[in-house]
Design a protein around this motif. Structure first.
Motif, short mmCIF file in Angstrom:
data_model
loop_
_atom_site.label_atom_id
_atom_site.label_comp_id
_atom_site.label_asym_id
_atom_site.label_seq_id
_atom_site.Cartn_x
_atom_site.Cartn_y
_atom_site.Cartn_z
N VAL A 288 0.84 -1.20 0.00
CA VAL A 288 0.00 0.00 0.00
C VAL A 288 0.87 1.25 0.00
O VAL A 288 0.60 2.23 -0.71
N LYS B 235 2.30 1.77 -3.45
CA LYS B 235 1.27 2.31 -4.32
C LYS B 235 1.05 3.79 -4.04
O LYS B 235 0.92 4.62 -4.97
N GLY B 236 1.05 4.16 -2.77
CA GLY B 236 0.86 5.55 -2.40
C GLY B 236 1.98 6.44 -2.89
O GLY B 236 1.75 7.59 -3.30
N ASP C 109 -7.33 4.88 -3.07
CA ASP C 109 -6.10 5.57 -3.43
C ASP C 109 -5.71 6.58 -2.36
O ASP C 109 -4.51 6.80 -2.11
N ALA D 65 -3.82 4.86 0.31
CA ALA D 65 -2.44 4.57 -0.11
C ALA D 65 -1.57 5.81 -0.02
O ALA D 65 -0.42 5.75 0.45
N TYR E 25 1.70 6.37 2.44
CA TYR E 25 3.03 6.79 2.00
C TYR E 25 3.51 8.01 2.78
O TYR E 25 4.64 8.05 3.26
#
Length: 430
Positions: free
Chosen positions: A49, A52-53, A139, A142, A146
């Motif tokens: 995750v 992806k972030g 999203d 994510a 991050y």
């Protein structure tokens, strides 16, 4: 006198009510900061995750606004200029005191999706929540994961640079009623998966409409045609219309041309200059090929634009035409070609170039004055640059040569006046 004393009673009640509301709000915030939803808390620590972030944060070019020159990434401090004053970008590292360290995901989601801060304050739309509202909840988790994985940086923000009445956040209520409609992007079942992905990136996370659309007196987007071009407030650059169809700013561009300019900063039709060069350097060059193709698929579907009133092919006078043509032959033709054809992969063409023929003439004028600097990218690590001519050419010279290239060959754009050159000569690069 007794009646006057009684007038204090409603005032005391109001003060007590406000104090109680303040205490309750801050108590709820303190409680919520310590009680992240367990399922989300688990996702926030998932390496997949977080990875992806990171990609999504790059796609959204978050680092550009939230990093001061020479500062730590995402630690804030950069001043975002607006016609109403400067707005400092906040620290979004997980520092508990000056960043997002005490935020829950729901706080982040609320800011991203509704433009309302953690303390119920209305956020200024310099933070592009008008586009980010389309980002999906998955999203957003994510991206938050991050940001929470970054090293915390203790960095106090700068004070808000807005004067009265723009510093009154409650006034944004009326602005939001006119210009903001919250809502996650909804897939169009009539379109392909690639088209929908492109629309999601362009209209949402990529927030392209924030530059590539006209704005009104109060800073809101005033056109119903997405991505139809507009002057970027305070930056003195024009973000062109992105339609590739008839009368569009990118008329004649292929999908590959779009992919190339986003990936390398250069295509057979032109190069990324000004603010777009920064976007390519820090964001789009890192996107996956399938996402770049999706963006191209969406942009290729934008409709044709209304035909503008035809500009005269002749210049203001034969003397101006001859003067501009002479300057072009002496200083420009060796690189851009006698007929404005350019050199593929090296020097961009000027015939039909979106930077040259955009409605205002700002971009070509600034390129002549300040030079043209394509971004350094992995796909084009040593781009050729155009030298500035501000010291070599007078205002009249610049107006003549820019007008010449805007009306030579197949170009039929409006002339540039000497007074415009004077204005842009004294405008900072950024």
């Amino acid at each position: 006198m007794r009646h006057l004393r009684l007038l204090w009673i409603p005032a005391v009640i109001v003060v007590m009510a406000l104090a109680a509301r303040w205490w309750w709000m801050h108590r709820q915030q303190a409680m919520s900061a310590a009680t992240e939803d367990p399922a989300i808390a688990s996702m926030l620590k998932d390496p997949g995750v977080i990875a992806k972030g990171r990609y999504l944060a790059i796609a959204g070019d978050c680092v550009s606004c939230h990093t001061a020159q020479g500062g730590q990434p995402y630690a804030g401090g950069r001043l975002l200029p607006t016609p109403f004053g400067n707005i400092p970008a906040p620290n979004i590292t997980p520092d508990a005191e000056t960043g997002l360290g005490d935020w829950r995901f729901e706080d982040f989601w609320r800011a991203l999706h509704t433009g309302i801060g953690r303390h119920d304050e209305l956020l200024y739309p310099a933070f592009s929540y008008t586009s980010f509202t389309k980002v999906s909840r998955e999203d957003a988790i994510a991206i938050f994961a991050y940001l929470q994985s970054l090293p915390p940086v203790h960095h106090l923000g700068r004070p808000l640079g807005l004067s009265f009445p723009y510093n009154i956040r409650s006034a944004l209520t009326a602005w939001r009623a006119v210009y903001f409609k919250p809502g996650v992007y909804q897939t169009d079942p009539k379109q392909s998966a690639s088209w929908n992905r492109g629309a999601y990136l362009v209209l949402g996370l990529g927030h392209c409409n924030e530059c590539h659309a006209a704005r009104g007196t109060w800073g809101g987007i005033v056109t119903q045609a997405p991505l139809s071009g507009g002057e970027i407030p305070t930056q003195e650059w024009y973000a062109p219309d992105l339609s590739t169809q008839a009368n569009g700013g990118l008329q004649g561009w292929s999908a590959q041309d779009i992919v190339d300019v986003l990936k390398t900063g250069q295509s057979s039709k032109g190069v990324a200059l000004g603010p777009m060069a920064d976007v390519v350097a820090s964001s789009t060059q890192y996107l996956r090929d399938d996402d770049l193709q999706a963006i191209a698929d969406y942009l290729k579907s934008l409709p044709a634009r209304p035909q503008l009133v035809a500009q005269p092919s002749a210049l203001n006078s034969k003397s101006v035409a001859d003067h501009g043509g002479d300057i072009y032959a002496q200083r420009c033709a060796d690189c851009h070609g006698k007929d404005g054809e350019g050199v593929p992969g090296v020097y961009p063409p000027l015939d039909g170039n979106a930077t040259v023929v955009e409605p205002t003439g700002i971009n070509a004028t600034r390129a002549v004055l300040l030079g043209g600097f394509a971004p350094v990218t992995a796909g084009n690590p040593r781009p050729y640059s155009m030298p500035p001519y501000a010291q070599q050419l007078s205002d009249a010279d610049v107006a003549a040569v820019v007008t010449y290239i805007r009306q030579a060959w197949s170009n039929h754009a409006a002339p540039v006046l000497e007074r415009d050159v004077i204005k842009y000569r004294h405008t900072p690069i950024d």
